[in-house]
Design a protein around this motif. Structure first.
Motif, PDB file in Angstrom:
ATOM      1  N   MET A  38     -23.446 -18.104   9.641  1.00 28.61           N
ATOM      2  CA  MET A  38     -24.450 -17.158   9.149  1.00 28.61           C
ATOM      3  C   MET A  38     -24.262 -15.767   9.757  1.00 28.61           C
ATOM      4  O   MET A  38     -24.498 -14.754   9.106  1.00 28.61           O
ATOM      5  N   SER A  39     -23.826 -15.730  11.025  1.00 27.39           N
ATOM      6  CA  SER A  39     -23.657 -14.433  11.701  1.00 27.39           C
ATOM      7  C   SER A  39     -22.254 -13.852  11.492  1.00 27.39           C
ATOM      8  O   SER A  39     -21.880 -12.866  12.122  1.00 27.39           O
ATOM      9  N   GLU A  40     -21.492 -14.501  10.606  1.00 28.33           N
ATOM     10  CA  GLU A  40     -20.125 -14.067  10.278  1.00 28.33           C
ATOM     11  C   GLU A  40     -19.252 -13.963  11.533  1.00 28.33           C
ATOM     12  O   GLU A  40     -18.481 -13.038  11.716  1.00 28.33           O
ATOM     13  N   SER A  41     -19.402 -14.983  12.393  1.00 28.38           N
ATOM     14  CA  SER A  41     -18.665 -15.008  13.661  1.00 28.38           C
ATOM     15  C   SER A  41     -17.460 -15.937  13.625  1.00 28.38           C
ATOM     16  O   SER A  41     -16.827 -16.186  14.653  1.00 28.38           O
ATOM     17  N   ILE A  42     -17.151 -16.505  12.440  1.00 29.17           N
ATOM     18  CA  ILE A  42     -15.993 -17.396  12.307  1.00 29.17           C
ATOM     19  C   ILE A  42     -14.921 -16.673  11.502  1.00 29.17           C
ATOM     20  O   ILE A  42     -15.156 -16.238  10.371  1.00 29.17           O
ATOM     21  N   LEU A  43     -13.744 -16.534  12.117  1.00 30.25           N
ATOM     22  CA  LEU A  43     -12.643 -15.831  11.462  1.00 30.25           C
ATOM     23  C   LEU A  43     -11.434 -16.757  11.343  1.00 30.25           C
ATOM     24  O   LEU A  43     -11.169 -17.570  12.243  1.00 30.25           O
ATOM     25  N   LEU A  44     -10.720 -16.631  10.235  1.00 31.74           N
ATOM     26  CA  LEU A  44      -9.452 -17.339  10.059  1.00 31.74           C
ATOM     27  C   LEU A  44      -8.382 -16.287   9.809  1.00 31.74           C
ATOM     28  O   LEU A  44      -8.470 -15.514   8.846  1.00 31.74           O
ATOM     29  N   ASN A  45      -7.415 -16.244  10.702  1.00 32.16           N
ATOM     30  CA  ASN A  45      -6.343 -15.230  10.635  1.00 32.16           C
ATOM     31  C   ASN A  45      -6.928 -13.814  10.519  1.00 32.16           C
ATOM     32  O   ASN A  45      -6.424 -12.959   9.796  1.00 32.16           O
ATOM     33  N   GLY A  46      -8.057 -13.596  11.230  1.00 26.51           N
ATOM     34  CA  GLY A  46      -8.635 -12.257  11.311  1.00 26.51           C
ATOM     35  C   GLY A  46      -9.671 -11.933  10.259  1.00 26.51           C
ATOM     36  O   GLY A  46     -10.293 -10.862  10.308  1.00 26.51           O
ATOM     37  N   SER A  47      -9.899 -12.821   9.281  1.00 26.02           N
ATOM     38  CA  SER A  47     -10.878 -12.559   8.217  1.00 26.02           C
ATOM     39  C   SER A  47     -12.051 -13.525   8.323  1.00 26.02           C
ATOM     40  O   SER A  47     -11.865 -14.721   8.608  1.00 26.02           O
TER      41      SER A  47
END
Length: 293
Positions: A38-47
């Protein structure tokens, strides 16, 4: 977000989702995973990605942590760093310094020195102490740089899967080459810091092996199965061989101004990669001096 606030994990398998990696490989709860999504704190390869995103071998999964203000004052105290990675900092604590502030020692502690090191290097994290040593015991102190690493290592400590080794110079000659002390330790008076072997106490197991016998003293290498307060000091006194210089459980010594006790080695799993990490800290000069006396 800086790298110091990111937990990075390299995906090692196909046909998985971010959610399953976080749950099965990294032990994140469903609730925390959802909050991070929800807080957009998970990134995959920088996105930024959602939990249902597919992952592939070689992808870099990054979990972001909010920047933190530390509770300890940052004080420029020298710290002897023996190991560091993105999740952990390990220092070799000298004697005569406490690990964290107390009523009688409010600053100039290891925690203050680490807080200064973090600040100086832009590591916006709290100082999370994984283990502690008595003021006059030297050796290995582990600090976690993020809540995930702290929780994982705390669990390893609780499960007694961390190998902890100490050197101790004790009074008298221990005749047998090795032994195990399996005796419960308790603090009978809550106001008193002294512990004793007592049936009401918690299970405590100490293994020792003789390294050297000299001048009516014995150098032992000690392995702890449990990690209770003052465990080695209480157990060595219990078998009639208190640690040299231990004024609390034995007597003061003209050879050293503290108990001759040093945490020399720890072995544990890196909380993120699961790789074995072995930390070693050499014997300090004052204990060497005791043996050369």
């Amino acid at each position: 977000m800086t790298n110091n606030n990111l937990l990075n994990y390299t995906i090692q398998e196909n046909d998985k989702t971010v959610k399953s990696i976080m749950r099965e490989n990294l032990n994140f709860s469903q609730r925390l995973s959802k909050r991070l999504e929800m807080s957009e704190s998970i990134l995959l390869n920088g996105s930024v990605v959602k939990l249902n995103k597919k992952v592939f071998i070689g992808d870099i999964l990054s979990i972001g942590f909010d920047e933190e203000e530390d509770e300890y004052d940052a004080i420029d105290i020298p710290i002897d760093i023996v190991y560091e990675d993105s999740d952990l900092l390990v220092v070799n604590k000298p004697p005569y310094i406490v690990v964290h502030p107390t009523k009688s020692h409010q600053n100039n502690t290891v925690a203050n020195g680490v807080a200064y090191y973090f600040k100086k290097n832009g590591i916006k994290r709290k100082v999370r102490l994984v283990n502690r040593l008595d003021m006059n015991t030297s050796g290995i102190v582990i600090i976690a740089k993020n809540p995930y690493a702290h929780n994982e290592l705390a669990n390893q400590m609780k499960m007694d899967t961390v190998d902890k080794y100490y050197y101790a110079v004790v009074e008298g000659i221990i005749k047998e080459d090795k032994g195990t002390i399996n005796q419960p330790i308790a603090r009978l008076n809550p106001e008193d810091i002294i512990r004793i072997v007592h049936t009401s106490g918690k299970e405590c197991i100490t293994h020792y092996a003789v390294e050297k016998r000299f001048n009516n003293m014995t150098l032992v290498r000690v392995k702890l199965d449990t990690g209770r307060t003052h465990q080695i000091r209480v157990h060595m006194k219990h078998i009639g061989h208190p640690i040299v210089g231990d004024a609390l459980y034995g007597q003061e010594s003209r050879l050293i101004n503290r108990q001759a006790l040093h945490c020399c080695e720890m072995k544990f799993k890196q909380p993120l990669t699961g790789q074995d990490i072995v930390i070693k800290c050499p014997m300090p000069d004052d204990i060497i001096k005791v043996m050369n006396n």
